[in-house]
Design a protein around this motif. Structure first.
Motif, PDB file in Angstrom:
ATOM      1  N   ARG A   1       0.867  -1.177   0.000  1.00 47.36           N
ATOM      2  CA  ARG A   1       0.000   0.000   0.000  1.00 47.36           C
ATOM      3  C   ARG A   1       0.904   1.227   0.000  1.00 47.36           C
ATOM      4  O   ARG A   1       2.136   1.116   0.028  1.00 47.36           O
ATOM      5  N   SER A   2       0.331   2.396  -0.013  1.00 50.72           N
ATOM      6  CA  SER A   2       1.117   3.619   0.124  1.00 50.72           C
ATOM      7  C   SER A   2       1.519   3.774   1.588  1.00 50.72           C
ATOM      8  O   SER A   2       0.675   3.675   2.476  1.00 50.72           O
ATOM      9  N   GLY A   3       2.798   3.994   1.836  1.00 48.98           N
ATOM     10  CA  GLY A   3       3.269   4.121   3.208  1.00 48.98           C
ATOM     11  C   GLY A   3       3.822   2.813   3.732  1.00 48.98           C
ATOM     12  O   GLY A   3       4.052   1.856   2.985  1.00 48.98           O
ATOM     13  N   ASP A   4       4.043   2.772   5.042  1.00 52.78           N
ATOM     14  CA  ASP A   4       4.625   1.582   5.663  1.00 52.78           C
ATOM     15  C   ASP A   4       3.705   0.373   5.500  1.00 52.78           C
ATOM     16  O   ASP A   4       2.475   0.482   5.577  1.00 52.78           O
ATOM     17  N   ASP A   5       4.338  -0.782   5.293  1.00 52.62           N
ATOM     18  CA  ASP A   5       3.593  -2.025   5.068  1.00 52.62           C
ATOM     19  C   ASP A   5       3.923  -3.077   6.126  1.00 52.62           C
ATOM     20  O   ASP A   5       3.058  -3.538   6.871  1.00 52.62           O
ATOM     21  N   ALA A   6       5.199  -3.487   6.147  1.00 49.67           N
ATOM     22  CA  ALA A   6       5.621  -4.629   6.965  1.00 49.67           C
ATOM     23  C   ALA A   6       5.437  -4.348   8.448  1.00 49.67           C
ATOM     24  O   ALA A   6       5.878  -3.322   8.964  1.00 49.67           O
ATOM     25  N   GLY A   7       4.773  -5.257   9.112  1.00 44.66           N
ATOM     26  CA  GLY A   7       4.592  -5.161  10.554  1.00 44.66           C
ATOM     27  C   GLY A   7       3.345  -4.432  10.990  1.00 44.66           C
ATOM     28  O   GLY A   7       2.963  -4.510  12.165  1.00 44.66           O
ATOM     29  N   SER A   8       2.695  -3.715  10.072  1.00 41.89           N
ATOM     30  CA  SER A   8       1.507  -2.954  10.464  1.00 41.89           C
ATOM     31  C   SER A   8       0.311  -3.188   9.548  1.00 41.89           C
ATOM     32  O   SER A   8      -0.838  -3.132   9.992  1.00 41.89           O
ATOM     33  N   TYR A   9       0.571  -3.453   8.282  1.00 38.45           N
ATOM     34  CA  TYR A   9      -0.519  -3.619   7.317  1.00 38.45           C
ATOM     35  C   TYR A   9      -0.494  -4.984   6.637  1.00 38.45           C
ATOM     36  O   TYR A   9      -1.520  -5.674   6.563  1.00 38.45           O
ATOM     37  N   THR A  10       0.647  -5.382   6.145  1.00 38.63           N
ATOM     38  CA  THR A  10       0.767  -6.623   5.377  1.00 38.63           C
ATOM     39  C   THR A  10       0.345  -7.819   6.225  1.00 38.63           C
ATOM     40  O   THR A  10       0.834  -8.003   7.345  1.00 38.63           O
ATOM     41  N   GLY A  11      -0.556  -8.625   5.690  1.00 38.55           N
ATOM     42  CA  GLY A  11      -1.037  -9.766   6.461  1.00 38.55           C
ATOM     43  C   GLY A  11      -2.018 -10.598   5.666  1.00 38.55           C
ATOM     44  O   GLY A  11      -2.108 -10.488   4.435  1.00 38.55           O
ATOM     45  N   VAL A  12      -2.770 -11.423   6.366  1.00 34.00           N
ATOM     46  CA  VAL A  12      -3.686 -12.346   5.700  1.00 34.00           C
ATOM     47  C   VAL A  12      -4.887 -12.625   6.598  1.00 34.00           C
ATOM     48  O   VAL A  12      -4.771 -12.661   7.824  1.00 34.00           O
ATOM     49  N   ASP A  13      -6.036 -12.773   5.971  1.00 30.00           N
ATOM     50  CA  ASP A  13      -7.239 -13.284   6.630  1.00 30.00           C
ATOM     51  C   ASP A  13      -7.541 -14.647   6.021  1.00 30.00           C
ATOM     52  O   ASP A  13      -7.474 -14.805   4.795  1.00 30.00           O
ATOM     53  N   VAL A  14      -7.857 -15.627   6.853  1.00 26.82           N
ATOM     54  CA  VAL A  14      -8.178 -16.951   6.325  1.00 26.82           C
ATOM     55  C   VAL A  14      -9.572 -17.366   6.776  1.00 26.82           C
ATOM     56  O   VAL A  14      -9.986 -17.101   7.906  1.00 26.82           O
ATOM     57  N   THR A  15     -10.286 -18.003   5.861  1.00 20.90           N
ATOM     58  CA  THR A  15     -11.548 -18.664   6.193  1.00 20.90           C
ATOM     59  C   THR A  15     -11.327 -20.164   6.074  1.00 20.90           C
ATOM     60  O   THR A  15     -10.413 -20.617   5.372  1.00 20.90           O
ATOM     61  N   PHE A  16     -12.169 -20.946   6.740  1.00 23.54           N
ATOM     62  CA  PHE A  16     -11.858 -22.356   6.956  1.00 23.54           C
ATOM     63  C   PHE A  16     -12.814 -23.308   6.248  1.00 23.54           C
ATOM     64  O   PHE A  16     -14.006 -23.010   6.075  1.00 23.54           O
ATOM     65  N   ASN A  17     -12.259 -24.460   5.884  1.00 25.36           N
ATOM     66  CA  ASN A  17     -13.064 -25.604   5.470  1.00 25.36           C
ATOM     67  C   ASN A  17     -13.507 -26.372   6.714  1.00 25.36           C
ATOM     68  O   ASN A  17     -12.887 -26.248   7.782  1.00 25.36           O
ATOM     69  N   PRO A  18     -14.555 -27.190   6.611  1.00 22.29           N
ATOM     70  CA  PRO A  18     -14.941 -28.025   7.754  1.00 22.29           C
ATOM     71  C   PRO A  18     -13.822 -29.004   8.115  1.00 22.29           C
ATOM     72  O   PRO A  18     -13.162 -29.572   7.239  1.00 22.29           O
ATOM     73  N   LEU A  19     -13.613 -29.185   9.404  1.00 16.46           N
ATOM     74  CA  LEU A  19     -12.644 -30.157   9.918  1.00 16.46           C
ATOM     75  C   LEU A  19     -13.379 -31.452  10.245  1.00 16.46           C
ATOM     76  O   LEU A  19     -14.372 -31.441  10.985  1.00 16.46           O
ATOM     77  N   VAL A  20     -12.890 -32.559   9.698  1.00 17.64           N
ATOM     78  CA  VAL A  20     -13.498 -33.871   9.957  1.00 17.64           C
ATOM     79  C   VAL A  20     -12.501 -34.710  10.748  1.00 17.64           C
ATOM     80  O   VAL A  20     -11.369 -34.930  10.300  1.00 17.64           O
ATOM     81  N   VAL A  21     -12.915 -35.148  11.934  1.00 15.92           N
ATOM     82  CA  VAL A  21     -12.017 -35.911  12.804  1.00 15.92           C
ATOM     83  C   VAL A  21     -12.651 -37.241  13.191  1.00 15.92           C
ATOM     84  O   VAL A  21     -13.875 -37.361  13.312  1.00 15.92           O
ATOM     85  N   LYS A  22     -11.794 -38.229  13.367  1.00 16.38           N
ATOM     86  CA  LYS A  22     -12.225 -39.515  13.912  1.00 16.38           C
ATOM     87  C   LYS A  22     -11.901 -39.512  15.397  1.00 16.38           C
ATOM     88  O   LYS A  22     -10.758 -39.276  15.792  1.00 16.38           O
ATOM     89  N   LEU A  23     -12.916 -39.756  16.228  1.00 16.98           N
ATOM     90  CA  LEU A  23     -12.756 -39.742  17.676  1.00 16.98           C
ATOM     91  C   LEU A  23     -12.838 -41.158  18.232  1.00 16.98           C
ATOM     92  O   LEU A  23     -13.579 -42.000  17.719  1.00 16.98           O
ATOM     93  N   VAL A  24     -12.059 -41.393  19.281  1.00 16.15           N
ATOM     94  CA  VAL A  24     -12.068 -42.686  19.965  1.00 16.15           C
ATOM     95  C   VAL A  24     -12.345 -42.440  21.442  1.00 16.15           C
ATOM     96  O   VAL A  24     -11.810 -41.500  22.047  1.00 16.15           O
TER      97      VAL A  24
END
Length: 424
Positions: A364-387
């Motif tokens: 972006r315009s101005g400082d990036d690293a450490g203040s702006y640059t990043g990521v948002d993640v959305t998730f798939n369903p987690l399928v687990v086998k339980l014992v």
């Protein structure tokens, strides 16, 4: 550098003649020159030490990055890292990396030991600890990890000579105390004294006449680390049932946001990328699933402005009385691209891994690293086998005993109908 100031006018005013003035000059000028020389040498030495430390950290960072992209390549990564640490001042770190390589190779010696992806993850953790120690940062404790237990359960119907020990294969058994307890109907007994660490990846537990007093009243053996169970081994008695199993799907509708810290250069990408990498992974810890997210954004030209880091969160915890046997999904999602504008960039994570979508913020315009640059993640369903966690024998343990001929025919005959009722 210390400075010595001599007022020559003062020398004349105090009546010191030319000969004595020359004598003063002969004495002080070499001192002044030597002082500058010593100071310069100290400065140069300090710069060299700083450069070597910076190069060492950069080499470790590159190794960690490589493992984040492909954990299975740990052996070649460690070999390459060792060859790059050539300076004499890097010898300590070079020896640590070499020792890590030797330990890791030993832990993959046969089918009972750990797979390459698991070893790669542990290698990455070890390199991160070396880096943290070099930078005088806090160092997380080393948690021992189990890959296999042989036999997977103890069948009391077998002759005692065929069930006289347990073998544990894993990693980092020599770095921290491990507690072993025997659970009987009358209480819990600490039997850690019977645990023998043969190597950092192999332990045995004596179940013989002079070892752990396993009896008809015993239910299970448990390994613990820092008061947390890391393994449970069933003691199969005439009435021990097969543990129940079930599959559970967990969906998280919220997103997770991460802004990695600034680690190199100034904080402005200035339109030069950045080049971006991300790796997301679900890790089965038995009692919970962790979600680990790593991201790196690096400027595509000098001064190589970089933001890089990771975060780990507890993602899923099973209901009380159950443990996580396995994750049905692919455990990993990755992304890689080069940013070309100031807009958010969306990268699909795939339908089966942890991440449904990565949404990156790069330049972006101005400082990036450490203040702006990043990521948002959305998730798939987690399928687990339980014992089920109870006084029972897991189906996987019974199958393992059958393969290794470490279960009595009468026990198999009794448990087979219960095994048939379990969902495949």
């Amino acid at each position: 550098m210390m400075k010595t100031i001599v007022s020559f006018s003062h020398l004349f005013q105090t009546g010191i003649g030319i000969p004595r003035l020359l004598l003063w000059l002969m004495v002080f000028i070499p001192i002044l020159i030597a002082g500058c020389s010593i100071g310069d040498k100290i400065d140069k030495l300090t710069d060299k030490v700083s450069d070597v430390a910076g190069d060492t950290v950069a080499t470790l960072d590159n190794a960690i990055d490589a493992l984040d992209r492909n954990s299975a390549s740990w052996q070649s990564v460690l070999q390459d890292t060792t060859t790059k640490l050539t300076d004499e001042a890097q010898s300590t770190v070079r020896n640590e990396v070499s020792d890590l390589l030797n330990r890791s190779v030993a832990a993959t010696g046969n089918e009972l030991r750990c797979n390459v992806d698991f070893i790669g993850t542990r290698v990455r953790q070890a390199l991160a600890r070396i880096r943290a120690r070099l930078l005088h940062q806090s160092i997380p404790p080393v948690e021992p990890a189990l890959c296999h237990v042989v036999p997977a359960a103890v069948d009391m119907a077998l002759d005692s000579s065929r069930r006289n020990k347990l073998e544990f294969f894993g990693y980092d058994f020599d770095t921290t105390p491990i507690k072993v307890t025997l659970h009987n109907k009358s209480g819990v007994l600490d039997v850690s004294s019977e645990l023998d660490r043969l190597t950092h990846y192999h332990m045995t537990l004596n179940l013989g006449a002079n070892g752990v007093p396993v009896s008809s009243a015993s239910d299970r053996l448990t390994l613990e680390w820092q008061n947390r169970p890391i393994s449970s081994i069933a003691v199969i008695q005439p009435a021990t049932p097969v543990c129940r199993e079930k599959t559970e799907t967990y969906e998280r509708n919220t997103y997770l946001s991460f802004t990695p810290p600034h680690t190199r250069g100034d904080k402005e990408f200035s339109g030069h990328g950045p080049e971006v990498w991300a790796n997301a992974r679900w890790n089965n810890e038995g009692t919970h699933v962790n979600f680990r997210l790593w991201m790196k954004a690096q400027e595509t030209r000098s001064d190589w402005t970089t933001a890089e880091g990771e975060r780990t969160d507890v993602y899923y915890t099973p209901p009380p009385g159950w443990r996580i046997d396995s994750i049905a999904n692919s455990p990993e999602s990755t992304a890689h691209y080069i940013d070309t504008d100031h807009n958010d960039d969306r990268q699909g994570g795939g339908p089966n891994g942890p991440v449904k979508e990565f949404k990156f913020r790069g330049d972006r315009s101005g400082d990036d690293a450490g203040s702006y640059t990043g990521v948002d993640v959305t998730f798939n369903p987690l399928v687990v086998k339980l014992v089920e966690v109870a006084n029972c024998a897991p189906a996987s343990a019974i199958k393992s005993l059958q393969i290794k001929d470490l279960i009595a025919p009468s026990t198999i005959k009794r448990l087979q109908p219960m095994m048939m009722k379990l969902k495949p």
